[in-house]
Design an enzyme around this catalytic site. Structure first.
Site, PDB file in Angstrom:
ATOM      1  N   TRP A 143       0.730  -1.204  -0.002  1.00 36.42           N
ATOM      2  CA  TRP A 143      -0.010  -0.003   0.255  1.00 36.42           C
ATOM      3  C   TRP A 143       0.801   1.355  -0.112  1.00 36.42           C
ATOM      4  O   TRP A 143       0.187   2.167   0.008  1.00 36.42           O
ATOM      5  CB  TRP A 143      -0.845   0.292   1.071  1.00 36.42           C
ATOM      6  CG  TRP A 143      -0.378  -0.380   2.366  1.00 36.42           C
ATOM      7  CD1 TRP A 143      -0.284  -1.500   3.100  1.00 36.42           C
ATOM      8  CD2 TRP A 143       0.474   0.499   3.448  1.00 36.42           C
ATOM      9  NE1 TRP A 143       0.252  -1.640   4.287  1.00 36.42           N
ATOM     10  CE2 TRP A 143       0.845  -0.401   4.438  1.00 36.42           C
ATOM     11  CE3 TRP A 143       1.004   1.921   3.191  1.00 36.42           C
ATOM     12  CZ2 TRP A 143       1.770   0.098   5.521  1.00 36.42           C
ATOM     13  CZ3 TRP A 143       1.915   2.302   4.409  1.00 36.42           C
ATOM     14  CH2 TRP A 143       2.187   1.454   5.447  1.00 36.42           C
ATOM     15  N   ASN A 144       2.184   1.217   0.067  1.00 41.37           N
ATOM     16  CA  ASN A 144       2.978   2.490   0.239  1.00 41.37           C
ATOM     17  C   ASN A 144       2.990   3.065  -1.158  1.00 41.37           C
ATOM     18  O   ASN A 144       2.960   4.575  -1.144  1.00 41.37           O
ATOM     19  CB  ASN A 144       4.343   2.170   0.942  1.00 41.37           C
ATOM     20  CG  ASN A 144       5.044   1.304   0.298  1.00 41.37           C
ATOM     21  OD1 ASN A 144       4.749   0.305  -0.448  1.00 41.37           O
ATOM     22  ND2 ASN A 144       6.578   1.278   0.651  1.00 41.37           N
ATOM     23  N   LYS A 167      -2.835  -7.607  -8.385  1.00 43.48           N
ATOM     24  CA  LYS A 167      -3.710  -7.471  -7.217  1.00 43.48           C
ATOM     25  C   LYS A 167      -2.996  -6.493  -6.368  1.00 43.48           C
ATOM     26  O   LYS A 167      -1.816  -6.718  -5.666  1.00 43.48           O
ATOM     27  CB  LYS A 167      -3.889  -8.849  -6.420  1.00 43.48           C
ATOM     28  CG  LYS A 167      -5.037  -8.477  -5.099  1.00 43.48           C
ATOM     29  CD  LYS A 167      -4.943  -9.703  -3.958  1.00 43.48           C
ATOM     30  CE  LYS A 167      -3.780  -9.276  -3.025  1.00 43.48           C
ATOM     31  NZ  LYS A 167      -4.342  -7.947  -2.181  1.00 43.48           N
ATOM     32  N   SER A 169      -2.918  -3.900  -2.603  1.00 41.06           N
ATOM     33  CA  SER A 169      -3.388  -4.114  -1.279  1.00 41.06           C
ATOM     34  C   SER A 169      -4.777  -3.713  -1.148  1.00 41.06           C
ATOM     35  O   SER A 169      -5.175  -2.752  -1.848  1.00 41.06           O
ATOM     36  CB  SER A 169      -2.575  -3.198  -0.451  1.00 41.06           C
ATOM     37  OG  SER A 169      -3.091  -3.037   1.014  1.00 41.06           O
ATOM     38  N   ILE A 220       8.246  -9.185   5.052  1.00 45.78           N
ATOM     39  CA  ILE A 220       9.027 -10.511   4.900  1.00 45.78           C
ATOM     40  C   ILE A 220       7.889 -11.441   5.481  1.00 45.78           C
ATOM     41  O   ILE A 220       8.058 -12.411   4.774  1.00 45.78           O
ATOM     42  CB  ILE A 220       9.942 -10.058   6.096  1.00 45.78           C
ATOM     43  CG1 ILE A 220      11.162  -9.237   5.404  1.00 45.78           C
ATOM     44  CG2 ILE A 220      10.762 -11.373   6.585  1.00 45.78           C
ATOM     45  CD1 ILE A 220      12.064  -8.693   6.449  1.00 45.78           C
ATOM     46  N   ALA A 221       7.318 -11.277   6.613  1.00 46.53           N
ATOM     47  CA  ALA A 221       6.167 -12.314   6.887  1.00 46.53           C
ATOM     48  C   ALA A 221       5.303 -12.787   5.825  1.00 46.53           C
ATOM     49  O   ALA A 221       5.370 -13.954   5.669  1.00 46.53           O
ATOM     50  CB  ALA A 221       5.443 -11.704   8.240  1.00 46.53           C
ATOM     51  N   THR A 222       4.756 -11.877   5.080  1.00 46.60           N
ATOM     52  CA  THR A 222       3.931 -12.293   3.854  1.00 46.60           C
ATOM     53  C   THR A 222       4.813 -13.298   2.607  1.00 46.60           C
ATOM     54  O   THR A 222       4.569 -14.162   2.246  1.00 46.60           O
ATOM     55  CB  THR A 222       3.279 -11.331   3.165  1.00 46.60           C
ATOM     56  OG1 THR A 222       2.496 -10.491   4.434  1.00 46.60           O
ATOM     57  CG2 THR A 222       2.191 -12.018   2.342  1.00 46.60           C
ATOM     58  N   GLU A 240      10.312  -8.690  -3.063  1.00 49.25           N
ATOM     59  CA  GLU A 240      10.787  -7.464  -2.767  1.00 49.25           C
ATOM     60  C   GLU A 240      10.279  -7.302  -1.279  1.00 49.25           C
ATOM     61  O   GLU A 240       8.966  -6.828  -1.210  1.00 49.25           O
ATOM     62  CB  GLU A 240      10.406  -6.339  -3.407  1.00 49.25           C
ATOM     63  CG  GLU A 240      10.986  -6.402  -5.020  1.00 49.25           C
ATOM     64  CD  GLU A 240      12.651  -6.223  -5.027  1.00 49.25           C
ATOM     65  OE1 GLU A 240      13.070  -5.800  -3.796  1.00 49.25           O
ATOM     66  OE2 GLU A 240      13.211  -6.379  -5.846  1.00 49.25           O
TER      67      GLU A 240
HETATM   68  P1  NAD Z   1       1.748  -7.066   3.316  1.00 51.10           P
HETATM   69  O1  NAD Z   1       2.893  -8.179   3.340  1.00 51.10           O
HETATM   70  O2  NAD Z   1       1.045  -7.146   4.503  1.00 51.10           O
HETATM   71  O3  NAD Z   1       1.059  -6.947   2.053  1.00 51.10           O
HETATM   72  C1  NAD Z   1       1.402  -6.781   0.706  1.00 51.10           C
HETATM   73  C2  NAD Z   1       0.584  -7.579  -0.010  1.00 51.10           C
HETATM   74  O4  NAD Z   1       0.539  -9.180  -0.068  1.00 51.10           O
HETATM   75  C3  NAD Z   1      -0.984  -6.950  -0.121  1.00 51.10           C
HETATM   76  O5  NAD Z   1      -1.454  -6.947  -1.400  1.00 51.10           O
HETATM   77  C4  NAD Z   1      -1.765  -8.185   0.695  1.00 51.10           C
HETATM   78  O6  NAD Z   1      -2.816  -8.358   0.332  1.00 51.10           O
HETATM   79  C5  NAD Z   1      -1.121  -9.410   0.155  1.00 51.10           C
HETATM   80  N1  NAD Z   1      -0.966 -10.505   1.124  1.00 51.10           N
HETATM   81  C6  NAD Z   1      -1.408 -10.574   2.411  1.00 51.10           C
HETATM   82  N2  NAD Z   1      -1.382 -11.747   2.701  1.00 51.10           N
HETATM   83  C7  NAD Z   1      -0.750 -12.540   1.378  1.00 51.10           C
HETATM   84  C8  NAD Z   1      -0.670 -14.140   1.424  1.00 51.10           C
HETATM   85  N3  NAD Z   1      -0.791 -14.983   2.345  1.00 51.10           N
HETATM   86  N4  NAD Z   1      -0.329 -14.433   0.236  1.00 51.10           N
HETATM   87  C9  NAD Z   1      -0.168 -13.645  -0.975  1.00 51.10           C
HETATM   88  N5  NAD Z   1      -0.494 -12.196  -0.712  1.00 51.10           N
HETATM   89  C10 NAD Z   1      -0.828 -11.677   0.238  1.00 51.10           C
HETATM   90  O7  NAD Z   1       2.633  -5.598   3.077  1.00 51.10           O
HETATM   91  P2  NAD Z   1       2.216  -4.320   3.286  1.00 51.10           P
HETATM   92  O8  NAD Z   1       1.895  -4.081   4.805  1.00 51.10           O
HETATM   93  O9  NAD Z   1       1.170  -4.153   2.461  1.00 51.10           O
HETATM   94  O10 NAD Z   1       3.400  -3.538   2.848  1.00 51.10           O
HETATM   95  C11 NAD Z   1       4.391  -3.021   3.773  1.00 51.10           C
HETATM   96  C12 NAD Z   1       5.802  -3.778   3.735  1.00 51.10           C
HETATM   97  O11 NAD Z   1       6.015  -3.914   2.436  1.00 51.10           O
HETATM   98  C13 NAD Z   1       6.863  -3.387   4.428  1.00 51.10           C
HETATM   99  O12 NAD Z   1       7.429  -4.356   5.070  1.00 51.10           O
HETATM  100  C14 NAD Z   1       7.744  -2.776   3.213  1.00 51.10           C
HETATM  101  O13 NAD Z   1       9.131  -2.567   3.751  1.00 51.10           O
HETATM  102  C15 NAD Z   1       7.203  -3.640   2.371  1.00 51.10           C
HETATM  103  N6  NAD Z   1       7.820  -3.236   1.032  1.00 51.10           N
HETATM  104  C16 NAD Z   1       8.880  -3.622   0.165  1.00 51.10           C
HETATM  105  C17 NAD Z   1       9.425  -2.787  -0.847  1.00 51.10           C
HETATM  106  C18 NAD Z   1      10.594  -3.525  -1.506  1.00 51.10           C
HETATM  107  O14 NAD Z   1      10.813  -3.256  -2.907  1.00 51.10           O
HETATM  108  N7  NAD Z   1      11.449  -4.340  -1.028  1.00 51.10           N
HETATM  109  C19 NAD Z   1       8.714  -2.019  -1.437  1.00 51.10           C
HETATM  110  C20 NAD Z   1       7.439  -1.541  -0.645  1.00 51.10           C
HETATM  111  C21 NAD Z   1       7.355  -2.042   0.229  1.00 51.10           C
END
Ligand code: NAD
Length: 482
Positions: A143-144, A167, A169, A220-222, A240
């Site tokens: 979502w950022n 898809k 967020s 990272i968790a996802t 990423e």
């Molecule tokens: P998130 O992992 O909660 O969600 C990211 C996406 O994954 C969303 O679209 C969500 O609906 C989807 N998702 C959730 N559970 C899933 C599953 N089990 N299987 C598949 N998809 C699933 O992350 P967030 O809160 O939306 O974003 C913030 C995080 O993203 C931060 O940790 C940030 O550092 C990271 N981020 C990384 C980069 C990079 O390029 N390295 C860039 C931007 C953000």
């Protein structure tokens, strides 16, 4: 209703269910987004699969289509930016930059070389290495930067000849749905399908049998769940993930010079950048001056609704993240740190938090050890540079980092020792479409951007044309029959 629908096979795909989208500047639901069903997900992958057959065949047509996509983004930047600000919170000026940046990414990839490489050309054989598309890509974004990070995937994936189901967020679905609708004219049907839904929709995508590649940006968790879900049928993955970027200030740096850039590197997008500065290591002798200069920056910045042109920082994007940032700051303060400025939520509706400089934070506290992803920056003192480097590297994160000094060569040496995908000297967050971006350790698998990012959306094929009269290869097969 937001009025935006999912685009599947080039057409609007009405849904039975919807979910609310909150404007973070008010904390109120302002629009509804469509909830993709399992049958619609099947239809989206089916459409992408059907489109692949012809899309993968004509590189020139793909280049032309990507340039058209850029034009559509530029022509509609104002409306798209308004949607982005409403759902994400960032100031309109930043949202507009995100839309234009997305177009620039399309233009860059539209012009990127994808020529085969000749590795042998002699009497025995002519051998070329080709980059072939992988197939259908499942793309999932956070979502950022919902649009820009979407286009970090769309542009290279489509140029390489893949088709996609994307898809966003559930916190920021609307701008992606909007571009799906706008691009239905610019792209053949089924090449880019845009769907929306909750986290479970992401999990359905990664375990679906059609996509051959998952390109994921998020936490990272996802990311670990995505990797596990993609493993049984060996889908290719690019992940990423999160960062906890250290900035190390060397003892010869001028606080007045570096503080503004460090502040910008930490608080861009209200700290909600994967590769923002998330902790600052400062030598004891510079501590007071750096803290004072950062406090001055924080106190000078205007926080407000993204639609107000005077706002430089908007709200935190969503309720859970707002609570997390509040909790991390409170925890650091209860552990003995002090808010040199800020430290609490702003008393108004929405998810506004004061730009916060946390002085005296300690390694071991969650604010230092974990990714805060919000407007709170811990300052950590060091007395020995070696130990600062060790502490900077002493985590599972490895996205990026920066070193600040009047002596560029010295800074470069320290930057080279940082265990991360991007190491900046005297700046932070300098990124571009030609620059590879990815994480070491838990911050990611694979690379986005540049030719490296394009390669991630390809399979390598060695095309071997024999030139021997009997088709026997003198270096191997011939030996068996001689
Ligand atoms: P998130 O992992 O909660 O969600 C990211 C996406 O994954 C969303 O679209 C969500 O609906 C989807 N998702 C959730 N559970 C899933 C599953 N089990 N299987 C598949 N998809 C699933 O992350 P967030 O809160 O939306 O974003 C913030 C995080 O993203 C931060 O940790 C940030 O550092 C990271 N981020 C990384 C980069 C990079 O390029 N390295 C860039 C931007 C953000």
């Amino acid at each position: 209703m937001s009025g935006f629908q999912m685009t599947i096979g080039g057409a609007a795909a009405p849904t039975e269910g919807n979910f609310g989208v909150i404007n973070p500047a008010t904390g109120e639901v302002f629009a509804e987004a469509p909830q993709c069903s399992r049958a619609q997900l099947d239809a989206a992958f089916d459409a992408a699969h059907k489109a692949y057959a012809s899309w993968s065949q004509d590189l020139d047509a793909r280049r032309a289509a990507l340039l058209k996509v850029a034009d559509v983004l530029f022509a509609n930047a104002e409306q798209i930016a308004a949607t982005l600000t409403a759902e994400q919170g960032k100031p309109l000026a930043d949202a507009t930059i995100e839309v234009f940046g997305s177009g620039v990414w399309c233009q860059y990839f539209a012009n990127l070389e994808l020529a085969p490489q000749v590795i042998q050309d002699d009497d025995t054989a002519f051998v070329e290495v080709h980059r072939r598309p992988i197939g259908v890509v499942a793309a999932i974004t956070p979502w950022n930067f919902p649009l820009l990070l979407g286009f970090w995937k769309i542009a290279p994936a489509l140029l390489a000849g893949n088709t996609m189901v994307l898809k966003p967020s559930p916190y920021t679905p609307l701008s992606t749905l909007q571009i799906g609708e706008l691009l239905a004219e610019a792209l053949p049907e089924g090449v880019l399908n845009t769907i929306s839904g909750g986290d479970e929709l992401g999990a359905w995508m990664t375990s679906h049998p059609v996509p051959r590649k998952v390109s994921f940006t998020g936490s990272i968790a996802t990311g670990k769940k995505v990797a596990a879900s993609a493993a049984p049928d060996l889908k290719r993955v690019t992940l990423e993930l999160g960062g906890n970027d250290p900035a190390i200030v060397l003892d010869d740096a001028d606080p007045a010079v570096v503080a503004r850039a460090i502040f910008a590197g930490a608080f861009a997008n209200n700290g909600q950048v994967c590769s923002a500065i998330k902790r600052v290591y400062v030598p004891e002798a510079l501590h007071d001056d750096i803290v004072d200069a950062l406090v001055a920056c924080a106190e000078a910045v205007t926080v407000g609704d993204g639609t107000d042109p005077t706002s430089k920082l908007g709200p935190i994007n969503n309720g859970p993240q707002f609570e997390r940032v509040k909790g991390l700051v409170a925890d650091a303060i209860s552990g003995g740190a002090r808010a040199a400025t800020g430290g609490k939520a702003i008393d108004r509706p929405g998810y506004f938090f004061e730009p916060t400089i946390v002085d005296g934070a300690l390694d071991g506290s969650a604010l230092v050890d974990e990714e805060q992803f919000g407007p709170a920056l811990p300052i950590i003192t060091y007395s020995n540079l070696e130990s600062a480097i060790e502490r900077a590297n002493g985590t599972h994160y490895g996205l990026s980092g920066s070193v600040w000094s009047a002596d560029v060569q010295r800074a470069e040496q320290v930057a080279g020792r940082l265990e991360c995908g991007t190491a900046w000297v005297n700046t932070h967050l300098a990124l571009g479409p030609s620059q590879p971006f990815g994480g070491f350790k838990w911050s990611g698998v694979g690379i986005e951007n540049g030719p490296w990012g394009l390669s991630e959306f390809t399979e390598v094929q060695a095309l071997y044309r024999s030139r021997t009269s009997d088709g026997l290869n003198p270096t191997s097969a011939a030996n068996l029959v001689s």
